[in-house]
Each structure stands twice: as C-alpha cells, then as structure tokens.
Design an enzyme around this catalytic site. Sequence first.
Site, mmCIF file in Angstrom:
data_model
loop_
_atom_site.group_PDB
_atom_site.id
_atom_site.type_symbol
_atom_site.label_atom_id
_atom_site.label_comp_id
_atom_site.label_asym_id
_atom_site.label_seq_id
_atom_site.Cartn_x
_atom_site.Cartn_y
_atom_site.Cartn_z
ATOM 1 N N LYS A 138 -11.481 -4.988 -10.879
ATOM 2 C CA LYS A 138 -10.982 -4.220 -12.163
ATOM 3 C C LYS A 138 -10.862 -4.735 -13.476
ATOM 4 O O LYS A 138 -10.730 -4.108 -14.455
ATOM 5 C CB LYS A 138 -9.462 -3.801 -11.708
ATOM 6 N N LYS A 183 -4.219 -0.349 -11.662
ATOM 7 C CA LYS A 183 -4.587 1.039 -10.906
ATOM 8 C C LYS A 183 -4.296 2.007 -11.632
ATOM 9 O O LYS A 183 -5.048 3.045 -11.955
ATOM 10 C CB LYS A 183 -4.376 0.827 -9.358
#
Length: 340
Positions: free
Chosen positions: A124, A224
Amino acid sequence: MRKKNIVLTGFGAVGREFIHLLREKSEIIKENYNLELRLVAVGGRDGFICSDEGLNIDILSEAEPGSKSLADYAHDFRMSLTNSYGKADVLVEATPTDVESGEPGFTNIITAFSNRMDVVTISKGALVARYDTVFEVAKANKVRLKYSGATAAALPTKDIGEISLAGSEIVGIEGILNGTTNYILTRMHEEGLSFEEALRTAQQKGIAETNSDLDVKGIDSACKILLLSNDLLGTRYSLKDLSIQGIDRLTKEQMAESKRRGTKFKLLAKAYKQDGKVHINIAPAEIGPGHMLAAVDGTNKGIVFHTDTMGAVCAFGGSSSPRGAAAAALKDLINLYRDN
C-alpha cells in the site's frame, strides 16, 4: 495462448505464496483464460534473480521466504544477483509497506511504468504516500495499475465499488478492514481478555506481527479506507487528513459492559459524504446485533457500501493470510489480461 512475463518484487510470505499460486493454478488459468503466466525475475533486498526462459517456480514456491533463498537459488543455478531485470510485461509489487515514504514500492512501481510495464501491487505504501504521482506516471506511459489486494487483501472491496456498483452513487463506506484487530477484539469480547492478553495470543498464533503498531493503532485500516475513498469517492486525501484511533486503549471493563448490553466493539473505518464533503475516521465503535457487520468475527473482514440506488451492499469474509493477499494479486493479474 497469450504469454505474459512477470517480475515479482518482494520475496516475503506473500511473495512466496504468490509463486505457489502460479504453480498451483497454472493449468486452470491456461484453460479458463487462455493465459500463460511465466515468472522471469524475483527481487529481494540484495538484488534480482532473472531468467528469460522462466524461473523454477517449483523450487521457489517451497523455499523459505527472504532474500537468502534468492541468493541460494542464484548460487544453485550458477547465476548472479543483478540490480535490475530484463524486459517483462507486468510487475507484481509485494515489498513491505512504508506508508510515510512509499518506498521501496514507489521506486519499483515507477521503474516498471518507465519500462512500459503494467503493475499489480499488493503493498500500500506507494499509493498511500504518493497516489497522484503514481497514476500520473502510469497515464504518461500508457500502462495500467491494479491494486485490489492493497484495499483488504482477499475481500473484494475495490472490485465491488468499481464494478458491481457502477451507475450508483456511493454515499458512504464502512468496513472492518483489518483481520488482526478484529481477531483481538473478538477474543477480548468472547473470553474477557485484556488487550495485552489478546494481542499476545494473536502473536503466538502468527496472526499479529511482533511489532503490531500498524494494525492495533488503526494505521492499516486507515490506509485501506483512504485508498477506497480516493478511488471511489474522488477524494485526494493523505493519512494526515484522517481521524485515526486504534484499539490499544480499550479495556476489559469496556468490553464487559458492551457484552452485557448485547453489543460488540469493532474497529470501523468509515468514509461518508456529508455537507458536500467526504469525512473519514477510523475508531473502535460499539455496534448492535442489527448492524450488517455485527457477525464479522475472528480474522474475517467486512465492508458495507451505502448507495443512492442499490441500498446498502455488504460483503464479508476473505482470507486474512499471505495466501489471501497473493490470491488478490493473482486475480488482478488475470483481470488485466483475460479474454473479454
């Protein structure tokens, strides 16, 4: 049969599991998608092992995760570790996440784009730290990026929002996006453990890392929901724009009182439109049995999309494991090149 050459950066547990899936699923992928996937390079801390004919995935899928196994492979096959790799079609980026600098994922991704390669990323960091830059470079080089594995691993959060809800306006998203914290909260709720006791249990079972701050302080969940909001709600936020609270301050007494009331604490990541603005917060929330995510326990994750035309759409489950994350990357890879 279309053939695609793959470079993998990161030979940790997820990277190794991705190679295992390439071996396990190769015939099914050929049969179902007319697609042959060939691994031609794997990079670790000390360099790349490369082969134009394809690396031996039988050996690599059974090797111990870590750069030493790549060095051992190079030694056994009489090759040298290199600083770069040759021509390939796609990069699968699976290095550890640094959410502040985005490295080493950012450099790996930009290098691949510059080489006119598509990218599938599980990590990420690059997107959290430098979202706009990543997409600008991809557009400039006319290549594609997929990253569903970075937005809750095996749980198809991004896929639902992008594909299944097309034509609807998403007005809010709320999710249990971290399996480690959900496991800890479940143990605290069901067994009356303190946070420290439940964390220690999770670490003993290999569910939590020795340094679990990214999970328990809410940072992983924040990353997220940030990516989902930027992608689906049109925001361009960074972590500093978010309100983030983890689970590490919850007490046994709070959990016991919640249980007495018939509710549960869950670490909820929320992004919602209000007064012309998108608000994002991550914090423990007490939810009752009527909540759509109330039954999401253990290491499971879950997400609810609130829409203007389809109502509330919920999904939960998805393996919280290296295999689940690797499977998300394989799914993205297939969807890049499958026959339509």
